[in-house]
Every structure is written in structure tokens, then in C-alpha cells.
Design an enzyme around this catalytic site. Structure first.
Site, PDB file in Angstrom:
ATOM      1  N   PRO A   1       1.929  11.491  -1.684  1.00  0.00           N
ATOM      2  CG  PRO A   1       4.026  10.998  -2.209  1.00  0.00           C
ATOM      3  CD  PRO A   1       2.638  10.708  -2.660  1.00  0.00           C
TER       4      PRO A   1
ATOM      5  CD  GLU B   1      -2.611   1.539   2.563  1.00  0.00           C
ATOM      6  OE1 GLU B   1      -3.461   0.518   2.796  1.00  0.00           O
ATOM      7  OE2 GLU B   1      -2.242   2.220   3.477  1.00  0.00           O
TER       8      GLU B   1
ATOM      9  CD1 TRP C   1     -10.774   8.869  -1.350  1.00  0.00           C
ATOM     10  CD2 TRP C   1     -10.035   8.752  -3.101  1.00  0.00           C
ATOM     11  NE1 TRP C   1     -11.476   9.945  -2.102  1.00  0.00           N
ATOM     12  CE2 TRP C   1     -11.074   9.627  -3.436  1.00  0.00           C
ATOM     13  CE3 TRP C   1      -9.417   8.034  -4.580  1.00  0.00           C
ATOM     14  CZ2 TRP C   1     -11.379  10.326  -4.658  1.00  0.00           C
ATOM     15  CZ3 TRP C   1      -9.780   8.797  -5.690  1.00  0.00           C
ATOM     16  CH2 TRP C   1     -10.849   9.726  -5.660  1.00  0.00           C
TER      17      TRP C   1
ATOM     18  CE1 TYR D   1     -23.367   2.854   8.618  1.00  0.00           C
ATOM     19  CE2 TYR D   1     -25.407   2.298   7.377  1.00  0.00           C
ATOM     20  CZ  TYR D   1     -24.692   2.700   8.419  1.00  0.00           C
ATOM     21  OH  TYR D   1     -25.434   3.170   9.552  1.00  0.00           O
TER      22      TYR D   1
HETATM   23  P1  FAD Z   1     -18.160   0.740   6.817  1.00  0.00           P
HETATM   24  O1  FAD Z   1     -18.020  -0.745   6.604  1.00  0.00           O
HETATM   25  O2  FAD Z   1     -19.016   1.315   6.216  1.00  0.00           O
HETATM   26  O3  FAD Z   1     -18.531   0.982   8.418  1.00  0.00           O
HETATM   27  C1  FAD Z   1     -18.370   2.201   8.960  1.00  0.00           C
HETATM   28  C2  FAD Z   1     -19.077   2.048  10.191  1.00  0.00           C
HETATM   29  O4  FAD Z   1     -20.474   1.884  10.073  1.00  0.00           O
HETATM   30  C3  FAD Z   1     -18.682   0.869  11.229  1.00  0.00           C
HETATM   31  O5  FAD Z   1     -18.875   1.297  12.413  1.00  0.00           O
HETATM   32  C4  FAD Z   1     -19.658  -0.131  10.909  1.00  0.00           C
HETATM   33  O6  FAD Z   1     -19.881  -0.921  12.029  1.00  0.00           O
HETATM   34  C5  FAD Z   1     -20.780   0.823  10.669  1.00  0.00           C
HETATM   35  N1  FAD Z   1     -21.881  -0.055   9.839  1.00  0.00           N
HETATM   36  C6  FAD Z   1     -21.601  -0.569   8.615  1.00  0.00           C
HETATM   37  N2  FAD Z   1     -22.647  -0.891   8.105  1.00  0.00           N
HETATM   38  C7  FAD Z   1     -23.645  -0.716   8.904  1.00  0.00           C
HETATM   39  C8  FAD Z   1     -25.102  -0.944   8.876  1.00  0.00           C
HETATM   40  N3  FAD Z   1     -25.662  -1.521   7.942  1.00  0.00           N
HETATM   41  N4  FAD Z   1     -25.751  -0.371   9.999  1.00  0.00           N
HETATM   42  C9  FAD Z   1     -25.260   0.321  10.890  1.00  0.00           C
HETATM   43  N5  FAD Z   1     -24.036   0.555  10.988  1.00  0.00           N
HETATM   44  C10 FAD Z   1     -23.226  -0.011   9.940  1.00  0.00           C
HETATM   45  N6  FAD Z   1      -9.692   5.551   5.016  1.00  0.00           N
HETATM   46  C11 FAD Z   1      -9.564   6.627   4.213  1.00  0.00           C
HETATM   47  O7  FAD Z   1     -10.048   7.770   4.272  1.00  0.00           O
HETATM   48  N7  FAD Z   1      -9.059   6.379   2.809  1.00  0.00           N
HETATM   49  C12 FAD Z   1      -8.298   5.258   2.711  1.00  0.00           C
HETATM   50  O8  FAD Z   1      -7.588   4.916   1.703  1.00  0.00           O
HETATM   51  C13 FAD Z   1      -8.384   3.969   3.664  1.00  0.00           C
HETATM   52  N8  FAD Z   1      -7.839   2.959   3.464  1.00  0.00           N
HETATM   53  C14 FAD Z   1      -8.075   1.853   4.287  1.00  0.00           C
HETATM   54  C15 FAD Z   1      -7.582   0.365   4.245  1.00  0.00           C
HETATM   55  C16 FAD Z   1      -7.948  -0.614   4.788  1.00  0.00           C
HETATM   56  C17 FAD Z   1      -7.384  -1.866   4.700  1.00  0.00           C
HETATM   57  C18 FAD Z   1      -8.772  -0.273   6.264  1.00  0.00           C
HETATM   58  C19 FAD Z   1      -8.860  -1.204   7.123  1.00  0.00           C
HETATM   59  C20 FAD Z   1      -9.134   0.849   6.438  1.00  0.00           C
HETATM   60  C21 FAD Z   1      -8.926   1.882   5.654  1.00  0.00           C
HETATM   61  N9  FAD Z   1      -9.231   3.192   5.753  1.00  0.00           N
HETATM   62  C22 FAD Z   1      -9.275   4.336   4.900  1.00  0.00           C
HETATM   63  C23 FAD Z   1      -9.995   3.385   7.012  1.00  0.00           C
HETATM   64  C24 FAD Z   1     -11.690   3.544   6.998  1.00  0.00           C
HETATM   65  O9  FAD Z   1     -12.090   4.416   5.909  1.00  0.00           O
HETATM   66  C25 FAD Z   1     -12.116   3.591   8.213  1.00  0.00           C
HETATM   67  O10 FAD Z   1     -11.730   2.754   9.245  1.00  0.00           O
HETATM   68  C26 FAD Z   1     -13.531   3.975   8.351  1.00  0.00           C
HETATM   69  O11 FAD Z   1     -13.983   4.620   9.740  1.00  0.00           O
HETATM   70  C27 FAD Z   1     -14.353   2.804   8.236  1.00  0.00           C
HETATM   71  O12 FAD Z   1     -14.530   2.452   6.708  1.00  0.00           O
HETATM   72  P2  FAD Z   1     -15.279   0.860   6.401  1.00  0.00           P
HETATM   73  O13 FAD Z   1     -15.271   1.068   4.750  1.00  0.00           O
HETATM   74  O14 FAD Z   1     -14.764  -0.133   6.936  1.00  0.00           O
HETATM   75  O15 FAD Z   1     -16.843   1.236   6.659  1.00  0.00           O
END
Ligand code: FAD
Length: 297
Positions: free
Chosen positions: A22, A18, A50, A130
Site C-alpha cells: 500500500p 496476491e 513489485w 526480458y
Molecule cells: P516477458 O515475458 O519478458 O515479455 C515482455 C514482452 O516481450 C512480451 O511482449 C513478449 O512477447 C516479449 N518477448 C519476450 N521474450 C522475447 C524474445 N525472446 N524476443 C522478442 N520478444 C520477446 N508487473 C509489475 O510491474 N509488477 C508486478 O508485480 C507484476 N505482477 C504480475 C503478475 C502476473 C501474474 C502477471 C500476469 C503480470 C504481472 N505484472 C507485473 C505485469 C507484467 O510485468 C507486464 O505484463 C509486462 O509487460 C510483461 O512482463 P513479463 O514478465 O510477462 O515479460
């Protein structure tokens, strides 16, 4: 794009890198040089974040320019992260079109970190709530052109600490059309392996890719573990605290701890693909791969 999924299921060890965009032109040049130097490591794929950490977009290199660079250097299709933070439907359409035109075949679909100035995440008017909704939308618009990955949280998410609920939400993202999972960083292997078992019990069959964060500096190690709210096993703390003021020693001890962790994942978890959060650095990742015997000559 089925190739990536097949490869993630393959029982041959592989790994991916990953990178983030920058903030300065010099930073971009340094990263491009590093990407060139890391060619000989032969990752299975690379991905570009992103606006991670809630930063707003920087003008010095767009994600698409970076993807083009990585594609060219590694001769493979790069995975683009895409988030819902601050993104209207039009902005998402534009990003997907750029990815499509840029030869990208894989999207890591995320909800996104909250913007730096906000503590709480809020949906953009006309955007998505989400990651699951973004996955469905990409499938709806592009059918199966893109392979779609999603994020998993072995140690919980800052907004949701109930593991069962989080795994249900992970499954919803896969049911919406994602085909693999990359996890948040962790250092507690036993806990990770239990979590993988729980995911399997709940019917998640997609490849689960552990996110590996190399340790290159004591202060950043502690800061990141705190920010991601992850557990650090006592043996990690003990070994690292002893050498914390000596960066070279931290890197060495860190490489040993992290490569032992990777070995345990491969042996006990029957997981063969490791995803490295390179933090745009070369050395720490290279040393771990060397220790694991994963470098071809
Ligand atoms: P989701 O899966 O949508 O979850 C977000 C929250 O909503 C969680 O608390 C979940 O429990 C809750 N939720 C989900 N579905 C529901 C539902 N149906 N009903 C009620 N609640 C629900 N962030 C960035 O900004 N840019 C990046 O490039 C980036 N890369 C990442 C790469 C990896 C491998 C990981 C693990 C994280 C990355 N993140 C990045 C961080 C991520 O965007 C954050 O952790 C964010 O807070 C959650 O994203 P998610 O896609 O898991 O969200």
C-alpha cells in the site's frame, strides 16, 4: 521449495492470494489487519507484487517487510514478485539477497510494467530486457534455492498479440528455469482452456495457475478489463450492467459469475489451484471461496 510445485500438481483444490504494497502507513496497517483476518482461509501461498502498474517504490513498507508479515501470519513462505523495470544488476542482486535473507523461497520473475511516466518499456542500462533473462540470472546465482514462477497471457499481451509467439516466449521462460505459470486475469473460460491446450501442445508441462480477479465494483471491473485488454463475455456485461449502481449487488452477481468460472476451470481444465488477485481486499475473495466450498472450518 519443491513442495509448492508438487502442491500445484496435486488434484486437491487449493488457492493463493496476491497482495500489493500500500501507498500509505494507514494502508499498510489496514492490509496487515486484513492479512490476519484472512488466516483462517488457509491459502497455499501468498505473493507480494513489485511496483505493479509502473508506480515507483514506496517507503512506507518495503516488500521484504510485507513478506515477513505474510510469512508470520500464514506460517508459510511468501512468493516475491521481482521485475526488471528500472532495475540495474546491482539493484536486482540486492533484492534477491533481501529475499534470501528474509526466508523467501519463491520468486515470480517478470519483465515489469513500464514506469507510469513512460508509455514504452525500456531496459535499464546494465539490467535485463526480458523476464527470461531474469529467470536465467536467478538460476545462475542461486541454483535451485528459489522456486521461480513466470507470467502467462491467455488473451495476449499489449505488446504482442500473436498467441503462438507469446506461447513460444512463455516456453523460453520455463526452459530458462521457471517451474510454474500464473496467468493474467481473464473472464472467458473457454478461451482460457483452449490456450492451456495450446500451451500443452507446444510442450509446456509446468503447472498453469489461472489468475482470478474478483469483481467488487463495476467501474474498477470495466477499467481493469480495458487496461489488461481482455475480453469480457456478454453474459458478464449483461448481468453486471443491470446492477452497476448498487455495489452490494455487483459484489453478489460478480461472486456468482466468478465462482461459476472457477468451477468450470476445475471441472473442464483439470486445474486445481486458483490464484486470487485480492486487490488487498478480503470480502470478494472470501465469498468466492465460500461458494466454491473451499473453506475449511
Ligand atoms: P516477458 O515475458 O519478458 O515479455 C515482455 C514482452 O516481450 C512480451 O511482449 C513478449 O512477447 C516479449 N518477448 C519476450 N521474450 C522475447 C524474445 N525472446 N524476443 C522478442 N520478444 C520477446 N508487473 C509489475 O510491474 N509488477 C508486478 O508485480 C507484476 N505482477 C504480475 C503478475 C502476473 C501474474 C502477471 C500476469 C503480470 C504481472 N505484472 C507485473 C505485469 C507484467 O510485468 C507486464 O505484463 C509486462 O509487460 C510483461 O512482463 P513479463 O514478465 O510477462 O515479460
Amino acid at each position: 521449495s519443491e513442495v509448492l510445485q508438487d502442491n500445484l500438481r496435486n488434484e486437491v483444490s487449493s488457492f493463493s492470494f496476491e497482495y500489493f504494497v500500500p501507498k500509505t502507513a494507514q494502508g499498510v496497517q489496514n492490509l496487515y489487519d486484513r492479512i490476519d483476518r484472512m488466516k483462517d482461509l488457509h491459502p497455499l501461498f501468498a505473493d507480494v507484487t513489485w511496483n505493479a502498474g509502473g508506480t515507483s517504490r514506496q517507503g512506507v513498507a518495503t516488500t521484504t517487510e510485507m513478506i515477513a508479515k505474510v510469512n508470520k501470519a500464514y506460517g508459510l513462505s511468501t512468493c516475491m514478485h521481482l521485475t526488471c523495470t528500472g532495475m540495474s544488476r546491482e539493484a536486482i542482486d540486492q533484492a534477491l539477497l533481501e529475499a534470501y535473507n528474509g526466508g523467501c523461497r519463491c520468486i515470480l520473475a517478470l519483465r515489469g510494467d513500464p514506469p507510469l511516466e513512460n508509455e514504452k518499456w525500456e531496459a535499464t542500462v546494465g539490467g535485463f530486457l526480458y523476464a527470461r533473462d531474469l529467470v536465467s540470472y536467478i538460476r545462475e546465482q542461486y541454483d535451485d534455492y528459489f522456486e521461480i514462477g513466470v507470467a502467462g497471457y491467455p488473451e495476449g499481451h499489449p505488446e504482442e498479440h500473436d498467441h503462438e509467439v507469446l506461447i513460444d516466449h512463455l516456453k523460453e521462460k520455463l526452459d530458462a528455469g521457471a517451474s510454474f505459470v500464473i496467468t493474467q486475469m481473464f473472464y472467458d473460460v473457454d478461451h482460457f482452456l483452449d490456450w492451456v491446450d495450446k500451451c500443452r501442445e507446444k510442450g509446456i508441462t509446468a503447472p498453469i495457475v489461472p489468475g482470478i480477479m474478483p469483481i467488487s465494483n463495476y467501474a474498477s471491473f470495466v477499467r481493469r478489463a480495458k487496461w489488461c485488454e481482455i475480453n469480457v463475455p456478454p453474459e458478464f456485461m449483461l448481468a453486471l450492467e443491470r446492477v452497476k449502481d448498487d455495489d452490494a449487488a455487483v459484489r453478489e452477481v460478480g461472486a456468482e459469475l466468478v465462482s461459476d468460472m472457477c468451477k468450470a476451470i476445475i471441472e473442464k481444465g483439470h486445474i486445481y489451484h486458483l490464484h486470487f488477485y485480492t486487490m488487498n481486499l478480503e470480502k470478494s475473495t472470501r465469498v468466492i471461496l465460500e461458494r466454491l466450498g473451499l473453506l475449511r472450518n
